[in-house]
Design an enzyme around this catalytic site. Structure first.
Site, short mmCIF file in Angstrom:
data_model
loop_
_atom_site.label_atom_id
_atom_site.label_comp_id
_atom_site.label_asym_id
_atom_site.label_seq_id
_atom_site.Cartn_x
_atom_site.Cartn_y
_atom_site.Cartn_z
N SER A 123 102.89 -27.78 20.90
CA SER A 123 102.83 -29.21 20.61
C SER A 123 101.59 -29.85 21.23
O SER A 123 101.07 -30.84 20.74
CB SER A 123 104.09 -29.91 21.11
OG SER A 123 104.25 -29.64 22.48
N ASP A 154 101.09 -23.85 29.95
CA ASP A 154 101.76 -24.77 30.89
C ASP A 154 103.11 -24.14 31.25
O ASP A 154 103.37 -23.00 30.88
CB ASP A 154 101.94 -26.14 30.23
CG ASP A 154 103.04 -26.12 29.20
OD1 ASP A 154 103.98 -26.94 29.31
OD2 ASP A 154 102.97 -25.27 28.30
N LYS A 211 105.30 -18.51 30.54
CA LYS A 211 105.05 -18.40 29.11
C LYS A 211 104.06 -17.31 28.76
O LYS A 211 103.82 -17.06 27.58
CB LYS A 211 104.56 -19.73 28.56
CG LYS A 211 105.58 -20.82 28.79
CD LYS A 211 105.21 -22.09 28.08
CE LYS A 211 106.11 -23.20 28.56
NZ LYS A 211 105.84 -24.47 27.95
N ASP A 243 100.55 -34.67 26.26
CA ASP A 243 101.63 -34.28 25.37
C ASP A 243 102.94 -34.33 26.15
O ASP A 243 103.01 -33.87 27.28
CB ASP A 243 101.36 -32.86 24.84
CG ASP A 243 102.53 -32.33 24.04
OD1 ASP A 243 102.93 -31.18 24.27
OD2 ASP A 243 103.02 -33.08 23.19
N SER A 295 104.73 -30.83 27.07
CA SER A 295 104.13 -29.91 28.04
C SER A 295 104.06 -30.59 29.38
O SER A 295 103.93 -31.81 29.47
CB SER A 295 102.72 -29.52 27.63
OG SER A 295 102.65 -29.26 26.27
N GLY A 308 107.36 -22.22 20.97
CA GLY A 308 108.43 -22.27 19.98
C GLY A 308 109.76 -22.06 20.68
O GLY A 308 109.94 -22.46 21.81
N ARG A 366 106.44 -25.87 31.19
CA ARG A 366 107.63 -26.70 30.98
C ARG A 366 108.44 -26.18 29.81
O ARG A 366 107.90 -25.94 28.73
CB ARG A 366 107.20 -28.14 30.70
CG ARG A 366 108.35 -29.06 30.29
CD ARG A 366 107.86 -30.43 29.95
NE ARG A 366 107.54 -31.20 31.14
CZ ARG A 366 107.21 -32.49 31.13
NH1 ARG A 366 107.16 -33.12 29.99
NH2 ARG A 366 106.92 -33.11 32.23
N THR A 396 105.01 -26.95 23.99
CA THR A 396 104.09 -26.23 24.87
C THR A 396 102.65 -26.54 24.63
O THR A 396 102.28 -27.09 23.60
CB THR A 396 104.28 -24.74 24.54
OG1 THR A 396 105.58 -24.40 24.86
CG2 THR A 396 103.34 -23.85 25.30
#
Lengths: 273, 202
Positions: free
Chosen positions: A168, A56, A72, A205, A208, A86, A58, A40
């Site tokens: 991440s 985000d 999220k 990243d 995400s 996580g 995903r 994320t």
């Protein structure tokens, strides 16, 4: 004579009973199921009137994107929201649990919830489980004492910051914050900066992606901008629609939308309690 | 090209004035991160390469593309022998008006791009560069952009030191600036007394 009853300890804490079995299975070559993680980018920042949270959308299951548009940013209280990174189950469960605890507390005290209450409840729960509840959270809200922004790590430590990123994609988003954050941001500047940071995470990243969610919390007012920005639209939809194999003769085409359009008529009385 | 001047030994900051960028021949500049002794070995190899090239005395000189290719072969060969040179290299240069910027990693992964970075720079600096780099940046704008990246790295990389050098490679040659330090800002009011509302936090 009273019998001795061996009760399983009712207090919380991780039960390590199955760990030996899992170790044995892994040695035999059984692959453990991969968790649904929200690899994320989540961010939060404090601006002049309150707090802005961004995330985000995903959710990944190992290398596969299992949900292209998940939520999220979780509700904790009318004035407190929490972004979670996580393991998806852990973030959902822990924020739901603390949210209901906060509501009970509100009924008990008759006052608006404070951000540090949510913070303490979350950090003590996560510490109790020694990091096994893999939830990394960005908690933000505005209460009587002012705007607050905290990060909570899976082992239970917390940070109190003016701007924070987790997940991440946190380094990509932090690069944007460190170069562009200053104090006294206005609401629009804040939303723009949060969107830029999340986009930096989305495009740099791999964990995400998809869209940007934003939540603006100020004193007495909150705005949950779901899918505030959609930088990854589906641009190559086939214009032909569905085509059948060559020998089939199409006799009738009828398109039924899956979502019914319901019209709300303002009339009649409200339901009796 | 920008680099800081620190060299650590584990978690000790051992040397604070290490020049990690060196000119190679007439046209290129090598910047490296990773093991310093391996960097010195690479410089020895390149020295020999340039020497032999000069001995030909044919009016031609090795340009950045050629040096990059040589380095790629060396790094990949060592990786195949399970004895890598533990470096991430950045090779930049200009020859006959053509600009070139490439990178080689310790396992031999090599590519050229408009902006490259090593180590933490890949995570912190490349997002910024992807957003803000454009064709035909002037030298001053380029330096400002690199300084912005180095500042973020200084804030967020624990092995960074506040002493950087900027190197400029043009058709005329290579010049590496004197070391200087970046201005940093630590005076956010929220940093003054962060836990005034939340006891037990940081």
């Amino acid at each position: 004579m009273s019998k001795l009853e061996f009760d399983v300890p009712a207090k919380g804490g991780f039960s390590f009973d199955l760990c030996k079995r899992n170790e044995m299975l892994m040695k035999k070559g059984v692959q453990p199921p991969s968790y649904r993680k929200t690899g994320t980018t989540i961010v939060g920042l404090i601006f002049q009137d309150g707090v802005i949270l961004g995330a985000d959308t995903r959710a990944t299951e190992g290398p596969i994107v299992c949900d292209k548009n998940c939520e999220k940013i979780h509700y904790m209280a009318p004035n407190i929201y929490c972004c979670g990174a996580g393991t998806a189950a852990d973030t959902e469960a822990v924020t739901d649990m603390v949210s209901s605890q906060l509501q009970l507390h509100r009924h008990h005290t008759g006052r608006e919830s404070r951000v540090i209450t949510a913070l303490t409840l979350l950090k003590s729960h996560l510490f109790n489980y020694q990091g096994y509840v893999q939830a990394a959270l960005v908690l933000g809200g505005v209460d009587v004492t002012g705007p607050h922004l905290h990060t909570i790590y899976p082992h239970g430590s917390t940070d109190t910051l003016p701007f924070a990123t987790m997940g991440s994609g946190s380094l990509a988003a932090m690069a944007v914050f460190e170069s562009k954050y200053h104090e006294g941001l206005t609401r629009d500047e804040g939303i723009k900066l949060v969107t830029e940071a999340i986009c930096s995470g989305i495009f740099n990243d791999l964990g995400s992606g998809s869209n940007v969610d934003v939540c603006v919390i100020t004193k007495g007012h909150k705005e949950y901008l779901r899918n505030h920005l959609l930088p990854n639209p589906r641009s190559y939809v086939s214009a032909k629609g569905f085509s059948f194999s060559k020998k089939t003769e199409v006799l009738l085409t009828k398109v039924t939308p899956l979502k019914e359009k319901v019209e709300i008529i303002q009339s009649g009385e409200a339901m009796e309690e | 090209m920008a680099s800081d001047m620190g060299a650590s030994y584990g978690s000790t900051l051992r040397y604070k004035s290490v020049e990690r960028m060196k000119p190679i021949g007439k046209h290129s500049l090598l910047g490296a991160s990773g093991e310093i002794s391996d960097l010195q070995e690479i410089l020895r190899y390149l020295d020999e390469l340039i020497l032999y090239d000069n001995m030909w005395d044919d009016g031609n000189s090795l340009g950045p593309k050629e040096v990059h290719s040589y380095l790629t072969r060396v790094m990949y060969n060592r990786r195949n022998k399970f004895n890598p040179l533990w470096n991430s290299l950045v090779l930049g240069g200009v020859k006959n008006g053509e600009k070139y910027l490439g990178t080689v990693s310790m396992i031999g992964v090599h590519f050229e791009d408009n902006h490259v970075a090593t180590g933490f720079g890949n995570h912190l600096a490349r997002p910024i560069l992807r957003d803000e780099w454009k064709e035909d940046l002037s030298y001053e704008d380029g330096v400002k952009l690199l300084e912005k990246c180095m500042r973020v790295l200084l804030y967020r990389d624990r092995s960074a030191v506040n002493k950087i050098q900027i190197a400029k490679i043009t058709e005329e040659g290579v010049s590496i600036s004197k070391p200087y330090s970046l201005r940093t800002f630590w005076e956010f009011t929220a940093f003054r007394n962060p836990t005034v509302g939340a006891e037990g936090s940081w």
